[in-house]
Design an enzyme around this catalytic site. Sequence first.
Site, PDB file in Angstrom:
ATOM      1  N   HIS A 133      -2.640  -7.524   7.223  1.00  0.00           N
ATOM      2  CA  HIS A 133      -2.533  -6.806   8.359  1.00  0.00           C
ATOM      3  C   HIS A 133      -2.781  -7.717   9.371  1.00  0.00           C
ATOM      4  O   HIS A 133      -3.676  -7.482  10.406  1.00  0.00           O
ATOM      5  CB  HIS A 133      -3.719  -5.798   8.260  1.00  0.00           C
ATOM      6  CG  HIS A 133      -3.280  -4.660   7.351  1.00  0.00           C
ATOM      7  ND1 HIS A 133      -2.125  -4.127   7.057  1.00  0.00           N
ATOM      8  CD2 HIS A 133      -3.933  -3.740   6.601  1.00  0.00           C
ATOM      9  CE1 HIS A 133      -1.931  -3.083   6.180  1.00  0.00           C
ATOM     10  NE2 HIS A 133      -3.065  -2.665   6.034  1.00  0.00           N
ATOM     11  N   HIS A 207      -2.346   2.649  10.692  1.00  0.00           N
ATOM     12  CA  HIS A 207      -3.231   2.872   9.174  1.00  0.00           C
ATOM     13  C   HIS A 207      -4.194   4.058   9.421  1.00  0.00           C
ATOM     14  O   HIS A 207      -5.309   3.845   8.883  1.00  0.00           O
ATOM     15  CB  HIS A 207      -3.974   1.166   9.047  1.00  0.00           C
ATOM     16  CG  HIS A 207      -4.242   1.067   7.703  1.00  0.00           C
ATOM     17  ND1 HIS A 207      -5.180   1.718   7.165  1.00  0.00           N
ATOM     18  CD2 HIS A 207      -3.495   0.347   6.737  1.00  0.00           C
ATOM     19  CE1 HIS A 207      -5.304   1.225   5.825  1.00  0.00           C
ATOM     20  NE2 HIS A 207      -4.253   0.539   5.672  1.00  0.00           N
ATOM     21  N   GLU A 347       1.905   4.287   5.630  1.00  0.00           N
ATOM     22  CA  GLU A 347       2.581   3.521   6.759  1.00  0.00           C
ATOM     23  C   GLU A 347       4.101   3.016   6.627  1.00  0.00           C
ATOM     24  O   GLU A 347       4.554   2.353   5.903  1.00  0.00           O
ATOM     25  CB  GLU A 347       1.814   1.935   6.635  1.00  0.00           C
ATOM     26  CG  GLU A 347       0.473   2.368   6.431  1.00  0.00           C
ATOM     27  CD  GLU A 347      -0.367   0.820   5.949  1.00  0.00           C
ATOM     28  OE1 GLU A 347      -0.407  -0.156   6.643  1.00  0.00           O
ATOM     29  OE2 GLU A 347      -0.696   0.762   4.751  1.00  0.00           O
TER      30      GLU A 347
END
Length: 389
Positions: A133, A207, A347
């Site tokens: 991420h 998220h 996601e």
Amino acid sequence: MRKAMRLGAACAPLMAIAALAASPAQAADAKRSDFGTLPDGRAVPAITLSNGRGIAATVIAYGASLQSLVMPDRSGRRADVALGYASLADYLDKPQYFGGTVGRFANRIARGRFTIDGHGYQAPVNNGPNSLHGGTAGFDKVLWEVVSVKSGPSASVTLRYVSRDGEQGYPGTLTVEATYALDEKNVLTIEYRATTDRTTIVNISNHSYWNLSGEGSANGAMGHVVTIPAARYTPVDSGLIPTGELRPVKGTVFDFRTPRAIGDRVRDGSDQQIVFGRGYDHNWVIGDAVTPTQHLMARVTDPASGRGFELWSNQPGLQFYSGNFLDGTTMGKAKRVYREGDAIVMEPQIFPDTPNQPGFGFNGGRLEPGQTYRNVMSYRLTTGQPARR
């Protein structure tokens, strides 16, 4: 030692939601409040978007995060269905990606390394040997600027963040905008746009953790029924990096083409992929390209409450994560601990480790100057109540 924060102000979004219950808005509305102050003195705004059907979404500028989503069940009882914290201090002290905007490159990059035009780059490693991420200080851990707040047929907030050249090892100055919008048809849309002044890689997603029974409910999300219209998924190695294979879901625990409760097979240790992920933490292949228009990514329903959503996006991949690393040490907004399986994440994005996987395509996740990156996802929320005319 952090400076004292104005944590009492963090209750403002909850008070705004209480006011909505007393007198529902006749049109989608947007209200701004204060969610606290960072140690360097910068204020963190919160914007609550609401409609006349009992839906209220609160977005905070820290991480451009969805902090709360309140919606009624089939009996009209409201609950917050998005995991998160009640105070800014908790977001700073124990980050968990709750509702956050993740990037510059969402998901995993093997060893944090990638190459653009023969030049190697290194992003911080923060997930075993890999980068996750965006690295140690991704987009979920920075303060975004609120550039627009609008009420009307669709209430919205737009936030902006400028990621400087070299930040977290990524080349190019990337200007990103995140827009959250809620309309009177109970559609919550999140749109990400980005431009760069130098060739870089981009993969931005949201998220949010979902428990449609309520984030403080004793019922976890394993009873949620999921449909994913994908015939293939990308298996992973022990570090959760895709092997490069596009494997058929038919005959496996990854087949959600017909509705199935998550808990039916999430702990089926006969599949090595479940062992690697400690449950589901994989990418489903919805398509082979980013598309101009949206398509169905997943459908999720909670039989207990009647709440649900359809997730639509223009992205080719869907990372479905079954909350496997929630370990009972995090306390959420309802003062209950979050445990393994208490929520799920979905996601929309390009595939994990795409810059290192030529077989995946998507131009390696590259974004060139003059191009605009776009990921738009829409949650078509359902409450189990009869539709209003």
